[in-house]
Design a protein around this motif. Sequence first.
Motif, PDB file in Angstrom:
ATOM      1  N   VAL A 219     -69.990  25.301  67.398  1.00  0.00           N
ATOM      2  CA  VAL A 219     -69.855  24.605  66.114  1.00  0.00           C
ATOM      3  C   VAL A 219     -69.995  23.093  66.243  1.00  0.00           C
ATOM      4  CG1 VAL A 219     -68.465  26.405  65.029  1.00  0.00           C
ATOM      5  CG2 VAL A 219     -67.327  24.603  66.332  1.00  0.00           C
ATOM      6  N   GLY A 220     -70.073  22.577  67.456  1.00  0.00           N
ATOM      7  CA  GLY A 220     -70.230  21.141  67.585  1.00  0.00           C
ATOM      8  C   GLY A 220     -70.052  20.666  69.013  1.00  0.00           C
ATOM      9  N   LEU A 221     -70.189  19.355  69.188  1.00  0.00           N
ATOM     10  CA  LEU A 221     -70.099  18.732  70.497  1.00  0.00           C
ATOM     11  C   LEU A 221     -68.866  17.831  70.566  1.00  0.00           C
ATOM     12  CD1 LEU A 221     -73.843  17.655  70.782  1.00  0.00           C
ATOM     13  CD2 LEU A 221     -72.794  19.707  71.779  1.00  0.00           C
ATOM     14  N   ILE A 222     -68.476  17.491  71.776  1.00  0.00           N
ATOM     15  CA  ILE A 222     -67.434  16.495  72.016  1.00  0.00           C
ATOM     16  C   ILE A 222     -68.090  15.339  72.754  1.00  0.00           C
ATOM     17  CG2 ILE A 222     -65.187  16.038  73.054  1.00  0.00           C
ATOM     18  CD1 ILE A 222     -64.705  19.082  73.051  1.00  0.00           C
ATOM     19  N   ALA A 223     -67.900  14.130  72.259  1.00  0.00           N
ATOM     20  CA  ALA A 223     -68.544  12.962  72.853  1.00  0.00           C
ATOM     21  C   ALA A 223     -67.498  12.015  73.422  1.00  0.00           C
ATOM     22  CB  ALA A 223     -69.396  12.236  71.813  1.00  0.00           C
ATOM     23  N   SER A 224     -67.936  11.155  74.322  1.00  0.00           N
ATOM     24  CA  SER A 224     -67.077  10.102  74.841  1.00  0.00           C
ATOM     25  C   SER A 224     -66.772   9.101  73.724  1.00  0.00           C
ATOM     26  CB  SER A 224     -67.756   9.397  76.005  1.00  0.00           C
ATOM     27  OG  SER A 224     -68.978   8.804  75.589  1.00  0.00           O
ATOM     28  N   GLU A 225     -65.806   8.222  73.957  1.00  0.00           N
ATOM     29  CA  GLU A 225     -65.394   7.287  72.918  1.00  0.00           C
ATOM     30  C   GLU A 225     -66.533   6.400  72.463  1.00  0.00           C
ATOM     31  OE1 GLU A 225     -61.892   3.920  72.141  1.00  0.00           O
ATOM     32  OE2 GLU A 225     -61.869   5.197  73.934  1.00  0.00           O
ATOM     33  N   ASP A 226     -67.393   5.985  73.390  1.00  0.00           N
ATOM     34  CA  ASP A 226     -68.527   5.126  73.011  1.00  0.00           C
ATOM     35  C   ASP A 226     -69.761   5.927  72.613  1.00  0.00           C
ATOM     36  OD1 ASP A 226     -69.374   6.150  75.392  1.00  0.00           O
ATOM     37  OD2 ASP A 226     -69.524   4.222  76.439  1.00  0.00           O
ATOM     38  N   ARG A 227     -69.661   7.251  72.630  1.00  0.00           N
ATOM     39  CA  ARG A 227     -70.715   8.175  72.197  1.00  0.00           C
ATOM     40  C   ARG A 227     -71.998   8.070  73.030  1.00  0.00           C
ATOM     41  NH1 ARG A 227     -70.443   9.097  65.646  1.00  0.00           N
ATOM     42  NH2 ARG A 227     -68.210   9.614  65.600  1.00  0.00           N
ATOM     43  N   THR A 228     -71.879   7.590  74.242  1.00  0.00           N
ATOM     44  CA  THR A 228     -73.049   7.538  75.118  1.00  0.00           C
ATOM     45  C   THR A 228     -73.189   8.816  75.941  1.00  0.00           C
ATOM     46  OG1 THR A 228     -71.777   6.473  76.888  1.00  0.00           O
ATOM     47  CG2 THR A 228     -72.923   5.034  75.302  1.00  0.00           C
ATOM     48  N   ARG A 229     -72.195   9.670  75.896  1.00  0.00           N
ATOM     49  CA  ARG A 229     -72.205  10.887  76.710  1.00  0.00           C
ATOM     50  C   ARG A 229     -71.534  12.034  75.953  1.00  0.00           C
ATOM     51  NH1 ARG A 229     -72.543  12.829  81.849  1.00  0.00           N
ATOM     52  NH2 ARG A 229     -73.262  10.804  82.620  1.00  0.00           N
ATOM     53  N   VAL A 230     -72.130  13.208  76.074  1.00  0.00           N
ATOM     54  CA  VAL A 230     -71.492  14.437  75.595  1.00  0.00           C
ATOM     55  C   VAL A 230     -70.598  14.949  76.712  1.00  0.00           C
ATOM     56  CG1 VAL A 230     -71.899  16.838  74.931  1.00  0.00           C
ATOM     57  CG2 VAL A 230     -73.312  15.022  73.962  1.00  0.00           C
ATOM     58  N   VAL A 231     -69.343  15.201  76.392  1.00  0.00           N
ATOM     59  CA  VAL A 231     -68.374  15.579  77.422  1.00  0.00           C
ATOM     60  C   VAL A 231     -67.782  16.968  77.189  1.00  0.00           C
ATOM     61  CG1 VAL A 231     -67.798  13.189  77.958  1.00  0.00           C
ATOM     62  CG2 VAL A 231     -66.504  14.402  76.177  1.00  0.00           C
ATOM     63  N   GLY A 232     -68.370  17.710  76.255  1.00  0.00           N
ATOM     64  CA  GLY A 232     -67.874  19.057  76.023  1.00  0.00           C
ATOM     65  C   GLY A 232     -68.433  19.645  74.751  1.00  0.00           C
ATOM     66  N   ALA A 233     -67.921  20.817  74.396  1.00  0.00           N
ATOM     67  CA  ALA A 233     -68.399  21.531  73.212  1.00  0.00           C
ATOM     68  C   ALA A 233     -67.233  22.172  72.487  1.00  0.00           C
ATOM     69  CB  ALA A 233     -69.420  22.591  73.604  1.00  0.00           C
ATOM     70  N   ARG A 234     -67.440  22.374  71.186  1.00  0.00           N
ATOM     71  CA  ARG A 234     -66.472  23.067  70.349  1.00  0.00           C
ATOM     72  C   ARG A 234     -67.037  24.433  69.990  1.00  0.00           C
ATOM     73  NH1 ARG A 234     -67.513  19.360  66.112  1.00  0.00           N
ATOM     74  NH2 ARG A 234     -66.472  20.886  64.758  1.00  0.00           N
ATOM     75  N   VAL A 235     -66.243  25.453  70.226  1.00  0.00           N
ATOM     76  CA  VAL A 235     -66.680  26.807  69.896  1.00  0.00           C
ATOM     77  C   VAL A 235     -65.587  27.492  69.093  1.00  0.00           C
ATOM     78  CG1 VAL A 235     -68.170  27.004  71.924  1.00  0.00           C
ATOM     79  CG2 VAL A 235     -65.801  27.771  72.053  1.00  0.00           C
ATOM     80  N   LEU A 236     -66.021  28.429  68.260  1.00  0.00           N
ATOM     81  CA  LEU A 236     -65.095  29.135  67.381  1.00  0.00           C
ATOM     82  C   LEU A 236     -65.232  30.636  67.615  1.00  0.00           C
ATOM     83  CD1 LEU A 236     -63.076  28.914  64.978  1.00  0.00           C
ATOM     84  CD2 LEU A 236     -65.060  29.225  63.464  1.00  0.00           C
ATOM     85  N   PRO A 237     -64.167  31.305  68.040  1.00  0.00           N
ATOM     86  CA  PRO A 237     -64.232  32.766  68.168  1.00  0.00           C
ATOM     87  C   PRO A 237     -64.595  33.395  66.826  1.00  0.00           C
ATOM     88  CG  PRO A 237     -62.267  31.911  69.249  1.00  0.00           C
ATOM     89  CD  PRO A 237     -62.857  30.775  68.475  1.00  0.00           C
ATOM     90  N   VAL A 238     -65.526  34.335  66.838  1.00  0.00           N
ATOM     91  CA  VAL A 238     -65.952  34.992  65.607  1.00  0.00           C
ATOM     92  C   VAL A 238     -64.760  35.718  64.983  1.00  0.00           C
ATOM     93  CG1 VAL A 238     -67.446  36.763  64.612  1.00  0.00           C
ATOM     94  CG2 VAL A 238     -68.318  35.244  66.409  1.00  0.00           C
ATOM     95  N   GLY A 239     -64.518  35.406  63.702  1.00  0.00           N
ATOM     96  CA  GLY A 239     -63.380  35.988  63.016  1.00  0.00           C
ATOM     97  C   GLY A 239     -62.105  35.202  63.176  1.00  0.00           C
ATOM     98  N   GLY A 240     -62.123  34.144  63.995  1.00  0.00           N
ATOM     99  CA  GLY A 240     -60.940  33.323  64.197  1.00  0.00           C
ATOM    100  C   GLY A 240     -60.995  32.068  63.352  1.00  0.00           C
TER     101      GLY A 240
END
Length: 460
Positions: A143-164
């Motif tokens: 469902v989306g990305l996680i970025a560093s504070e200055d947004r120069t780097r992606v540092v992770g991802a957001r995922v949603l369990p189906v039905g959750g």
Amino acid sequence: MSAKEKSGHAIVLGASIGGLLAARVLSESYAKVTIFDRDALPTDGVTGRKGVPQGDHTHGLLARGRQVLEELFPGFAAEMTAAGAVPVDVQGDVIWINDGHRLAAKNTGLAGLGVTRIGLEAYVRRRVTELPGVQLLARHEAVGLIASEDRTRVVGARVLPVGGDTELRLEADLVVDATGRGNRGPTWLAELGYDKPAEEHVDAKTVYISRAYRRTPGQLGFTAAVISPSPELPIGGVVVPVEGDRWMLTLIGVGEGGTLPADPDAYAEFARRFASDELHQLLSTCEPAGPAVRLRLPVSVRRRYEHLTRLPEGLVSFADAVCSFNPAYGQGMTVAAAEAMVLRDCLRQGGAGLPKRFYAAASKVIDVPWDIAVGADLGYPEVEGVRTRKGRFLNAYVARLHRAAAKHPEVGLAFLAVANLMSPPQRLFSPGVLARVLWSGRVRTSRPTLVAQPTPVPQA
């Protein structure tokens, strides 16, 4: 990179063939690789899934795709063959009809494989999840990305369990977006303050109808057949032997002139219109082994990430998320396999500047199959797009090449080697090929049609 040098965590969003191959090469560099996919993932090699609607249609592994999978998964071809897949010599075992010309057959060593998409994906998924440090979580949607504070780097991802209703936030050193044709990668970039990549779109206006038929070895006098549509006769078909002693047959129609029959009982009579009678033989003599399935092919899209001047570190889009091809040419999965080798090379060079280096190298892999498919699609008047002088020249040349390939096996080999991504396109203009193509053009009694349709090749 040796096992002792592995470190960090990589996330792959999407567990189709592209995502699985990305995970395979990531496992050489990262101590932990986590794959997420929103679908339930069957393991029986028979059941398809919602996220791969083309899975019920004809596929066949191209020579370059088979070569890469054999390198990444030693024993691949032997294990798949033992499970019922059918090895084929791409020129010696397959009947090719291009613009009405039958390509001269000859055993050449170009090795393909007749296999269903479902069976192939199940095999690759099993081999990948057997790797140490690799975990696959089904029914989890990105469902989306996680970025560093200055947004120069992606540092992770957001995922949603189906039905959750509670998101999972996972940190990672690298995120690979392999979520396919409908991916949200450009939107995610924009949310982080980056430009979206420019996009090229081509709607081939093509419809598939596919059905499985029971196969008895030796029942028919051929192993596989590909009859390509053309602007003059915008219908065609592909038949490939696959596991389970079956044929997978697909009828292809392009535009209004390529209307396909709605009634399966009409398929055999419809196949009489083809320039060769192999598909008519099969439809007249073999029993169906499943229902007929219809698919309107999606629009081909190429996203030009290589042209972006600003990119965040830690994020790479991959396979169909970068370029989704017209499946009629069978290039998508083989291109994904080639991109996996590019990603492996880039990882071995280090992490700094990885996205830019990957996109630059991947674009060179994509250029040839994209030009082949788009140039051919634009040969149909109803297909919208920019027609260039280069495209018209290449179509004219390939039209003559198909005529020459009916007499000269070496010309056919050059064409198939390029179509199977085993040789660069320059091979089509080598002195021996060029001389035969030009001579075949001279001996015509009438002016050749200057629009050609490169052969559709089952996708791998």
